[in-house]
Design a protein around this motif. Structure first.
Motif, PDB file in Angstrom:
ATOM      1  N   GLY A  32      24.467  22.848  45.481  1.00  0.00           N
ATOM      2  CA  GLY A  32      25.819  23.925  45.423  1.00  0.00           C
ATOM      3  C   GLY A  32      26.539  22.973  44.785  1.00  0.00           C
ATOM      4  O   GLY A  32      28.174  23.076  44.206  1.00  0.00           O
ATOM      5  N   LEU A  33      26.799  21.143  45.257  1.00  0.00           N
ATOM      6  CA  LEU A  33      27.616  20.689  44.440  1.00  0.00           C
ATOM      7  C   LEU A  33      28.099  20.608  43.470  1.00  0.00           C
ATOM      8  O   LEU A  33      28.778  20.594  42.639  1.00  0.00           O
ATOM      9  CB  LEU A  33      27.268  19.343  46.109  1.00  0.00           C
ATOM     10  CG  LEU A  33      27.580  19.063  46.665  1.00  0.00           C
ATOM     11  CD1 LEU A  33      27.082  17.563  46.805  1.00  0.00           C
ATOM     12  CD2 LEU A  33      29.547  19.026  47.230  1.00  0.00           C
ATOM     13  N   PRO A  57      26.414  36.003  42.886  1.00  0.00           N
ATOM     14  CA  PRO A  57      26.008  35.381  42.609  1.00  0.00           C
ATOM     15  C   PRO A  57      25.207  34.005  42.453  1.00  0.00           C
ATOM     16  O   PRO A  57      24.001  33.901  42.608  1.00  0.00           O
ATOM     17  CB  PRO A  57      26.249  35.536  41.091  1.00  0.00           C
ATOM     18  CG  PRO A  57      27.031  36.695  41.191  1.00  0.00           C
ATOM     19  CD  PRO A  57      27.444  36.113  42.643  1.00  0.00           C
ATOM     20  N   ALA A  58      26.300  33.039  42.661  1.00  0.00           N
ATOM     21  CA  ALA A  58      26.015  31.302  42.880  1.00  0.00           C
ATOM     22  C   ALA A  58      24.874  31.236  44.812  1.00  0.00           C
ATOM     23  O   ALA A  58      24.494  30.678  44.537  1.00  0.00           O
ATOM     24  CB  ALA A  58      27.385  30.277  43.033  1.00  0.00           C
ATOM     25  N   ALA A  59      25.413  32.287  45.516  1.00  0.00           N
ATOM     26  CA  ALA A  59      25.107  31.838  46.936  1.00  0.00           C
ATOM     27  C   ALA A  59      23.621  32.510  46.942  1.00  0.00           C
ATOM     28  O   ALA A  59      22.853  31.872  47.242  1.00  0.00           O
ATOM     29  CB  ALA A  59      25.611  33.097  47.823  1.00  0.00           C
ATOM     30  N   ALA A 106      20.211  33.376  35.879  1.00  0.00           N
ATOM     31  CA  ALA A 106      20.050  34.876  36.711  1.00  0.00           C
ATOM     32  C   ALA A 106      21.751  34.860  36.973  1.00  0.00           C
ATOM     33  O   ALA A 106      22.616  35.538  36.187  1.00  0.00           O
ATOM     34  CB  ALA A 106      19.733  35.216  37.885  1.00  0.00           C
ATOM     35  N   LEU A 107      22.286  33.546  37.464  1.00  0.00           N
ATOM     36  CA  LEU A 107      24.042  33.098  36.742  1.00  0.00           C
ATOM     37  C   LEU A 107      24.199  33.600  35.784  1.00  0.00           C
ATOM     38  O   LEU A 107      25.228  33.301  35.295  1.00  0.00           O
ATOM     39  CB  LEU A 107      23.935  31.759  37.477  1.00  0.00           C
ATOM     40  CG  LEU A 107      24.012  31.616  38.998  1.00  0.00           C
ATOM     41  CD1 LEU A 107      23.572  29.842  38.916  1.00  0.00           C
ATOM     42  CD2 LEU A 107      24.549  32.538  39.496  1.00  0.00           C
ATOM     43  N   ALA A 108      23.346  33.215  33.932  1.00  0.00           N
ATOM     44  CA  ALA A 108      24.663  32.997  32.693  1.00  0.00           C
ATOM     45  C   ALA A 108      24.216  34.323  33.013  1.00  0.00           C
ATOM     46  O   ALA A 108      24.928  34.451  31.855  1.00  0.00           O
ATOM     47  CB  ALA A 108      23.704  32.211  31.729  1.00  0.00           C
ATOM     48  N   ALA A 109      23.282  35.078  33.031  1.00  0.00           N
ATOM     49  CA  ALA A 109      23.601  36.326  33.084  1.00  0.00           C
ATOM     50  C   ALA A 109      24.575  37.606  33.040  1.00  0.00           C
ATOM     51  O   ALA A 109      24.964  37.126  33.810  1.00  0.00           O
ATOM     52  CB  ALA A 109      22.582  37.649  33.346  1.00  0.00           C
TER      53      ALA A 109
END
Length: 130
Positions: free
Chosen positions: A52-53, A70-72, A127-130
């Motif tokens: 997370g950091l 999405p980050a969570a 997944a985050l970049a999509a």
């Protein structure tokens, strides 16, 4: 953005898995008793916080635009997959299935373990970049 996210999450993984893991966690995280589960979940929690950091640093320093949900979800995936892999039975079963008993007896489990973790991080970054 994928490469940036992958590098951030990989460095976070290294920090959480090596300097961020206690000897007690390393020794007991696969134990089947309550103390083993506590060690496992504490170690997975370290991955959650450090990852997370890393994502926060990416947002602040690099201007990455990551949605909160999405980050969570990515952080939960990283921590959850790490906890499962570190129970050690998935790696042991894979090595039996892949007929790697000799390699397992000669230190190969650590390599398969890290490959599984890095694959999970790659999925999170994708997944985050999509």
């Amino acid at each position: 953005m994928f490469a940036t996210l992958f590098v951030l999450l990989y460095v976070a993984h290294l920090l959480a898995d090596y300097p961020g893991q206690t000897d007690h966690q390393a020794k007991h995280k696969a134990d089947g008793d309550a103390a083993g589960w506590r060690a496992n979940l504490a170690h997975a929690g370290t991955h959650l916080v450090v990852s997370g950091l890393a994502l926060l640093v990416g947002q602040i320093a690099l201007g990455l635009e990551l949605g909160l949900l999405p980050a969570a979800a990515a952080l939960l995936w990283i921590a959850g997959s790490h906890a499962v892999i570190d129970r050690r039975w998935p790696v042991a079963r894979w090595m039996v299935l892949a007929r790697q008993a000799g390699w397992a007896q000669n230190g190969g489990s650590a390599h398969v373990d890290q490959t599984a973790h890095i694959t999970a991080i790659c999925i999170a970054a994708l997944a985050l970049a999509a």
